[in-house]
Write a protein that holds these residues in place. Structure first.
Motif, short mmCIF file in Angstrom:
data_model
loop_
_atom_site.label_atom_id
_atom_site.label_comp_id
_atom_site.label_asym_id
_atom_site.label_seq_id
_atom_site.Cartn_x
_atom_site.Cartn_y
_atom_site.Cartn_z
N LEU A 94 0.83 -1.21 0.21
CA LEU A 94 -0.03 -0.05 0.08
C LEU A 94 0.79 1.40 -0.11
CD1 LEU A 94 -2.95 0.74 -0.02
CD2 LEU A 94 -2.83 0.98 2.68
N LEU A 95 2.16 1.10 0.73
CA LEU A 95 2.97 2.36 0.85
C LEU A 95 3.30 2.60 -0.65
CD1 LEU A 95 4.34 4.58 2.24
CD2 LEU A 95 6.35 2.73 2.69
N LEU A 96 3.89 1.57 -1.55
CA LEU A 96 4.21 1.71 -2.67
C LEU A 96 3.14 2.53 -3.60
CD1 LEU A 96 6.53 1.59 -4.76
CD2 LEU A 96 5.84 -0.87 -5.34
N THR A 97 2.14 1.75 -3.73
CA THR A 97 0.96 2.60 -4.27
C THR A 97 0.61 4.00 -3.91
OG1 THR A 97 -0.38 0.36 -3.85
CG2 THR A 97 -1.31 2.00 -5.16
N PHE A 98 0.90 4.03 -2.55
CA PHE A 98 0.72 5.67 -2.13
C PHE A 98 1.72 6.71 -2.52
CE2 PHE A 98 1.65 9.00 0.79
CZ PHE A 98 0.42 9.43 1.45
N ILE A 99 2.96 6.12 -2.94
CA ILE A 99 4.03 6.69 -3.23
C ILE A 99 3.82 7.31 -4.69
CG2 ILE A 99 6.41 6.67 -3.93
CD1 ILE A 99 6.96 5.37 -1.19
N ILE A 100 3.30 6.05 -5.63
CA ILE A 100 3.00 6.40 -6.85
C ILE A 100 2.00 7.53 -7.09
CG2 ILE A 100 1.92 5.11 -9.13
CD1 ILE A 100 3.36 2.54 -8.10
N ALA A 352 -5.55 0.28 -4.66
CA ALA A 352 -5.49 1.77 -5.67
C ALA A 352 -6.31 2.78 -5.09
CB ALA A 352 -5.67 1.32 -6.73
N ILE A 353 -7.56 2.25 -4.71
CA ILE A 353 -8.67 3.17 -4.21
C ILE A 353 -8.38 3.81 -3.00
CG2 ILE A 353 -10.99 3.28 -3.53
CD1 ILE A 353 -11.77 1.02 -5.62
N ILE A 354 -7.90 2.87 -1.82
CA ILE A 354 -7.42 3.47 -0.70
C ILE A 354 -6.28 4.27 -0.47
CG2 ILE A 354 -6.75 2.62 1.77
CD1 ILE A 354 -9.79 2.51 1.08
N PRO A 367 -9.07 5.24 6.26
CA PRO A 367 -9.55 4.16 7.14
C PRO A 367 -11.17 4.24 7.22
CG PRO A 367 -8.61 5.75 8.55
CD PRO A 367 -8.31 6.18 7.17
N ALA A 368 -11.79 5.39 7.04
CA ALA A 368 -13.10 5.36 6.98
C ALA A 368 -13.85 4.72 5.72
CB ALA A 368 -13.69 6.65 7.32
N MET A 369 -13.22 4.91 4.61
CA MET A 369 -13.49 4.34 3.56
C MET A 369 -13.35 2.69 3.39
SD MET A 369 -12.75 4.95 -0.55
CE MET A 369 -13.82 6.73 -0.42
N PRO A 381 -3.15 -0.53 7.69
CA PRO A 381 -2.26 0.04 6.77
C PRO A 381 -2.58 1.47 6.32
CG PRO A 381 -2.40 -2.18 6.50
CD PRO A 381 -3.52 -1.68 7.25
N SER A 382 -3.82 1.77 5.89
CA SER A 382 -4.46 3.26 5.41
C SER A 382 -3.80 4.34 6.18
CB SER A 382 -5.82 2.98 4.84
OG SER A 382 -6.47 3.13 6.24
N ILE A 383 -4.05 3.98 7.58
CA ILE A 383 -3.64 4.95 8.80
C ILE A 383 -2.27 5.35 8.43
CG2 ILE A 383 -3.69 5.57 10.92
CD1 ILE A 383 -6.25 3.94 11.38
N LEU A 384 -1.41 4.19 8.51
CA LEU A 384 0.07 4.44 8.56
C LEU A 384 0.46 5.04 7.33
CD1 LEU A 384 1.01 0.71 9.70
CD2 LEU A 384 1.10 2.77 11.05
N VAL A 385 0.36 4.60 6.17
CA VAL A 385 0.53 5.20 4.97
C VAL A 385 0.16 6.64 4.84
CG1 VAL A 385 0.79 3.00 3.71
CG2 VAL A 385 -1.38 4.57 3.35
N ALA A 386 -1.19 7.05 5.29
CA ALA A 386 -1.53 8.27 5.28
C ALA A 386 -0.81 9.36 6.14
CB ALA A 386 -3.18 8.55 5.64
N VAL A 387 -0.21 8.71 7.21
CA VAL A 387 0.40 9.51 8.33
C VAL A 387 1.85 9.70 7.50
CG1 VAL A 387 1.86 9.41 10.34
CG2 VAL A 387 -0.78 8.76 10.11
N CYS A 388 2.54 8.65 6.89
CA CYS A 388 3.56 8.91 6.10
C CYS A 388 3.65 9.77 5.08
CB CYS A 388 3.93 7.57 5.59
SG CYS A 388 5.63 7.56 4.49
N GLY A 389 2.59 10.34 4.73
CA GLY A 389 2.27 11.29 3.63
C GLY A 389 2.44 12.72 4.31
N TYR A 390 2.23 12.74 5.61
CA TYR A 390 2.63 14.33 6.36
C TYR A 390 4.26 14.33 6.06
CZ TYR A 390 -1.18 13.72 9.27
OH TYR A 390 -2.66 13.71 10.01
N VAL A 391 5.07 13.50 5.94
CA VAL A 391 6.64 13.51 5.53
C VAL A 391 6.61 13.90 4.03
CG1 VAL A 391 8.83 12.86 5.80
CG2 VAL A 391 6.87 12.37 7.55
N ILE A 392 6.23 13.03 3.18
CA ILE A 392 6.54 13.01 1.82
C ILE A 392 5.81 14.35 1.42
CG2 ILE A 392 5.99 11.74 -0.49
CD1 ILE A 392 5.72 9.17 1.19
N GLY A 393 4.66 14.53 1.83
CA GLY A 393 3.83 15.86 1.21
C GLY A 393 4.65 17.13 1.77
#
Length: 405
Positions: A94-100, A352-354, A367-369, A381-393
């Motif tokens: 999911l993290l790799l999908t998130f980075i894409i 991909a959706i999440i 996570p709500a979705m 996992p959705s919570i973890l990768v979204a929190v990681c987005g704080y840094v990447i973003g």
């Protein structure tokens, strides 16, 4: 025209900022319509109306204190769960999908900018803050707004356009699992699993989640609050010292060093990086601080009240529709690239959706979705990768800001 409440009426203004933030959160949690609007938008709209009616001032030293102290304090608190090792171990696919998807957001920012730069004033600021927002959510929106001193009218109009667009996009994401095209071209094991269960099993699963959510709620102690504030203040102090040091020693004599000076001299980039490293290598301590996330989010809502104060309603009405188009371009390209990437790497439709939801909406909506769709294995996992987005973003947003502003 003078306002009813004067800029130097400090306690009265603090009462309004904190009180209206609290009311906004209460409305969001109590009423269905408010939960769709979100507390951030309610907070912004309330101060926007009152300032345009000249009840509260458009400028005040009180507002400056929110920018100077509250926002830097909030960011570390929101990152205490950002353990990169844990995120990769538990959510690698999911993290790799998130980075894409993050790359898609970055591409969308540049495409939207060059398509609309002659039609929207100061579009570089919008591209910068929306790059952060559509990778990590509202935390990055606030951090990048402060880092690049974005004009308040732009922030207010962009906030409104962003929330309208997000609502529309989440409807699209919710509809995708029922579309034949996507079901034909992507694997969807979680959708199949949910559809194969009986109504009784589904109801039991929902009750199980409800129980799990209740179990996760833990008591916040005075020690937790003390440690949350103390650690955040120390991290901010160190980050300011490091960024000031780099600003002094890195020359700005040529373009390369100038960019390097802007990056390493940016307090928010140092603040994000330092907190992420501490959350990763001192995970036991920082993850044990209860209530830090909630305190950080409350400080962000107070900031949204401040954002509405200097904004002009006529300017927002004129600018917001075009900003909605810009945001739509960014989200469409994010979606296109993330689904192409999922196809290439043979990721599931649900991933991909999440991941796209986590990009655009952040740790609250993803996570709500996942829960609403019954994709239980993707909730954590959705919570973890979204929190990681704080840094990447923040990283991506600062790069965009240094190029376009």
């Amino acid at each position: 025209m003078e306002s009813l409440i004067k800029p130097d009426q400090t306690w009265l203004l603090w009462s309004f900022l904190i009180g209206w933030a609290a009311v906004s959160i209460h409305l969001e949690q109590k009423y269905k319509w408010a939960s769709k609007v979100t507390s951030s938008v309610i907070a912004l709209l309330g101060s926007l109306v009152l300032s345009n009616l000249h009840i509260i001032p458009t400028e005040s030293p009180v507002y400056d204190k929110v920018w100077t102290y509250m926002i830097p304090l909030a960011i570390p608190m929101l990152l205490y769960e950002c353990n990169i090792k844990k995120i990769w171990r538990e959510s690698g696919r999911l993290l790799l999908t998130f980075i894409i998807g993050a790359v898609g957001t970055l591409v969308g920012a540049f495409v939207g900018y060059f398509a609309l730069r002659n039609h929207i004033p100061n579009l570089g600021y919008v591209a910068t803050i929306m790059t952060g927002s559509y990778i990590g959510g509202g935390v990055n929106f606030v951090a990048l707004s402060d880092a690049f001193n974005t004009p308040s009218e732009i922030i207010a109009a962009t906030t409104i356009a962003d929330n309208v667009l997000m609502a529309l996009y989440f409807f699209v994401l919710l509809s995708i699992p029922s579309m034949d095209f996507f079901r034909k071209h992507y694997s969807h094991p979680l959708i199949d699993e949910v559809e194969s269960k009986s109504k009784a099993t589904t109801a039991g699963t929902m009750e199980e989640h409800k129980g799990t959510d209740n179990m996760k709620k833990a008591e916040v102690t005075v020690k937790d609050i003390a440690f949350a504030f103390a650690s955040s203040v120390i991290i901010v102090t160190i980050s300011i010292g490091i960024s000031d040091f780099f600003s002094r020693i890195i020359p700005t004599s040529n373009h390369f060093f100038g960019i390097l000076n802007s990056l390493l001299g940016n307090m928010y980039l140092i603040l994000t990086t330092l907190t992420m490293l501490l959350a990763t290598y001192k995970a036991k301590f920082f993850s044990s601080i209860k209530g830090a996330q909630e305190i950080g989010m409350f400080l962000m809502i107070v900031f949204m009240v401040v954002i509405g104060t200097p904004a002009s309603i006529p300017t927002i009405i004129k600018t917001a529709p075009l900003l909605l188009v810009f945001c739509a371009i960014m989200v469409a390209i994010n979606m296109l690239i993330i689904f192409i990437g999922a196809k290439i790497f043979n990721f599931n439709l649900e991933e991909a959706i999440i991941a796209s939801n986590a990009n655009v909406g952040g740790p609250a909506t993803a996570p709500a979705m996942a829960i609403s769709k019954g994709w239980t294995s993707l909730v954590g996992p959705s919570i973890l990768v979204a929190v990681c987005g704080y840094v990447i973003g923040n990283y991506f947003g600062i790069i965009v800001g240094n190029i376009l502003i």
